[in-house]
Motif scaffolding. Structure first.
Motif, PDB file in Angstrom:
ATOM      1  N   ILE A 167       0.877  -1.322  -0.043  1.00 24.73           N
ATOM      2  CA  ILE A 167       0.179   0.078  -0.216  1.00 24.73           C
ATOM      3  C   ILE A 167       0.680   1.338   0.028  1.00 24.73           C
ATOM      4  O   ILE A 167       0.603   2.147  -0.627  1.00 24.73           O
ATOM      5  CB  ILE A 167      -1.055  -0.051   1.032  1.00 24.73           C
ATOM      6  N   GLN A 168       1.892   1.441   0.747  1.00 24.76           N
ATOM      7  CA  GLN A 168       2.614   2.265   0.745  1.00 24.76           C
ATOM      8  C   GLN A 168       3.971   1.893   0.149  1.00 24.76           C
ATOM      9  O   GLN A 168       4.855   0.789   0.801  1.00 24.76           O
ATOM     10  CB  GLN A 168       3.077   2.857   2.333  1.00 24.76           C
ATOM     11  N   GLN A 169       4.402   2.297  -0.806  1.00 27.74           N
ATOM     12  CA  GLN A 169       5.736   1.868  -1.360  1.00 27.74           C
ATOM     13  C   GLN A 169       6.851   2.155  -0.802  1.00 27.74           C
ATOM     14  O   GLN A 169       7.844   2.603  -1.510  1.00 27.74           O
ATOM     15  CB  GLN A 169       5.679   2.478  -2.831  1.00 27.74           C
TER      16      GLN A 169
ATOM     17  N   GLU B 201      -2.212  -4.740   0.124  1.00 30.21           N
ATOM     18  CA  GLU B 201      -3.925  -4.911  -0.197  1.00 30.21           C
ATOM     19  C   GLU B 201      -4.156  -6.163  -1.140  1.00 30.21           C
ATOM     20  O   GLU B 201      -3.568  -6.267  -1.934  1.00 30.21           O
ATOM     21  CB  GLU B 201      -4.389  -3.710  -1.309  1.00 30.21           C
TER      22      GLU B 201
ATOM     23  N   THR C 198      -6.190  -1.196   3.241  1.00 27.94           N
ATOM     24  CA  THR C 198      -6.138  -0.063   2.813  1.00 27.94           C
ATOM     25  C   THR C 198      -6.804   1.001   3.823  1.00 27.94           C
ATOM     26  O   THR C 198      -6.109   2.065   4.085  1.00 27.94           O
ATOM     27  CB  THR C 198      -6.706   0.242   1.258  1.00 27.94           C
TER      28      THR C 198
ATOM     29  N   SER D  55      -8.185   5.756  -2.931  1.00 29.21           N
ATOM     30  CA  SER D  55      -6.983   5.283  -2.667  1.00 29.21           C
ATOM     31  C   SER D  55      -6.854   3.749  -2.894  1.00 29.21           C
ATOM     32  O   SER D  55      -5.904   3.185  -3.285  1.00 29.21           O
ATOM     33  CB  SER D  55      -6.595   5.507  -1.335  1.00 29.21           C
TER      34      SER D  55
ATOM     35  N   VAL E   6      -4.197   1.615  -5.486  1.00 28.06           N
ATOM     36  CA  VAL E   6      -3.450   0.571  -4.788  1.00 28.06           C
ATOM     37  C   VAL E   6      -3.662  -0.672  -5.772  1.00 28.06           C
ATOM     38  O   VAL E   6      -2.756  -1.415  -6.315  1.00 28.06           O
ATOM     39  CB  VAL E   6      -3.773   0.048  -3.344  1.00 28.06           C
TER      40      VAL E   6
ATOM     41  N   ARG F 228      -1.533  -2.571  -8.792  1.00 30.79           N
ATOM     42  CA  ARG F 228      -1.089  -4.058  -8.495  1.00 30.79           C
ATOM     43  C   ARG F 228      -1.491  -5.002  -9.733  1.00 30.79           C
ATOM     44  O   ARG F 228      -0.568  -5.575 -10.339  1.00 30.79           O
ATOM     45  CB  ARG F 228      -1.860  -4.666  -7.211  1.00 30.79           C
TER      46      ARG F 228
END
Length: 276
Positions: free
Chosen positions: A48-50, A196, A215, A249, A253, A257
């Motif tokens: 989710i957060q890269q 996610e 998320t 959001s 994500v 993906r």
């Protein structure tokens, strides 16, 4: 002979603590090893957060979790003692109330906990209480599965409060409470997973939109004043506390993906694995 009661108590304490710690390590540990170690590069596109949290943040989550396990154990031992004194609603045989009530009671526990969690969570975001206890949990702005139990000791007491609430208010079979506890831990760990896993369109589906996603809770850790729910998205929708960009959001994500998956090369993003 006088030593026997003490030995029995130590044995019971050890059994309860090992059970709680074992479940936590199996659920949180297995998911952490899979997504953050073994298949780290393969599933980077689902992060989710890269970026990945630093080791010091993961260690902090584990240390706080250790104290949470001790507190959870103490409260559960008190409930066990109360049950032996016939002070709770526990009943010995499933046949006493039948399987329909058995399964109904599990669903009731989940709904009770979802409501309990939402409102206690919102109260802990009251500024004085947030600084006193809940801020500790929010140190994990980019949480891992180990954040599931990373609570200030006072918050740990609040979190485990659902167990005595259930035990003293509704009839329940011991195994029903165990199933509920496993489900609760699983949803808690996946909520802090940082990846996610749900499919595209999940948050706008007529039925599935009422269930939370990774998320949803990840945004709560990052943005703080939104997305307070645990299992379901019912209270957040009713009270208007979903972040206005939650669905957007989620789709961003998932789209990223799916885009990487379609290219057939998950390594496209894995060469730049970022760390906080």
């Amino acid at each position: 002979m006088p030593l026997q009661p003490s030995i029995d108590k130590i044995t019971e304490i050890s059994r309860v603590l090992l059970s709680i710690a074992g479940r936590y390590l199996v659920f949180a540990g297995a998911l952490y090893l899979f997504f953050y170690v073994w298949r780290r590069r393969t599933y980077w596109y689902s992060k989710i957060q890269q970026r990945y949290p630093e080791s010091k943040h993961i260690l902090r989550e584990i240390v706080y979790s250790f104290f949470t396990i001790l507190i959870f154990g103490a409260v559960i031992l008190l409930v066990i003692y109360a049950s032996k004194q016939h002070l709770t609603g526990i009943y010995p045989n499933i046949s006493d109330k039948g399987y329909p009530y058995y399964f109904l009671s599990i669903g009731l526990m989940i709904l009770m906990h979802d409501t309990y969690f939402y409102w206690t969570h919102r109260v802990m975001h009251w500024k004085p209480l947030f600084k006193l206890m809940h801020k500790t949990h929010h140190l994990s702005t980019n949480p891992t599965p180990f954040a599931a139990y990373a609570f200030h000791p006072l918050e740990a007491v609040v979190e485990i409060g659902i167990v005595p609430l259930i035990a003293f208010t509704i009839p329940y079979h011991g195994t029903a409470l165990t199933i509920f506890s496993l489900y609760s831990l699983l949803l808690n760990v996946t909520g802090h997973l940082g990846y996610e896993l749900f499919p595209q369109g999940f948050t706008t589906h007529k039925l599935f939109k009422w269930h939370n996603t990774s998320t949803h809770h990840n945004m709560h850790h990052r943005l703080i004043k939104c997305n307070y729910g645990l299992y379901f998205n019912i209270w957040d929708r009713l009270m208007g506390t979903n972040h206005p960009d939650y669905e957007k959001s989620f789709e961003q994500v998932v789209e990223k993906r799916e885009k990487v998956k379609c290219k057939g090369d998950p390594g496209l993003l894995s060469d730049e694995l970022a760390t906080e």
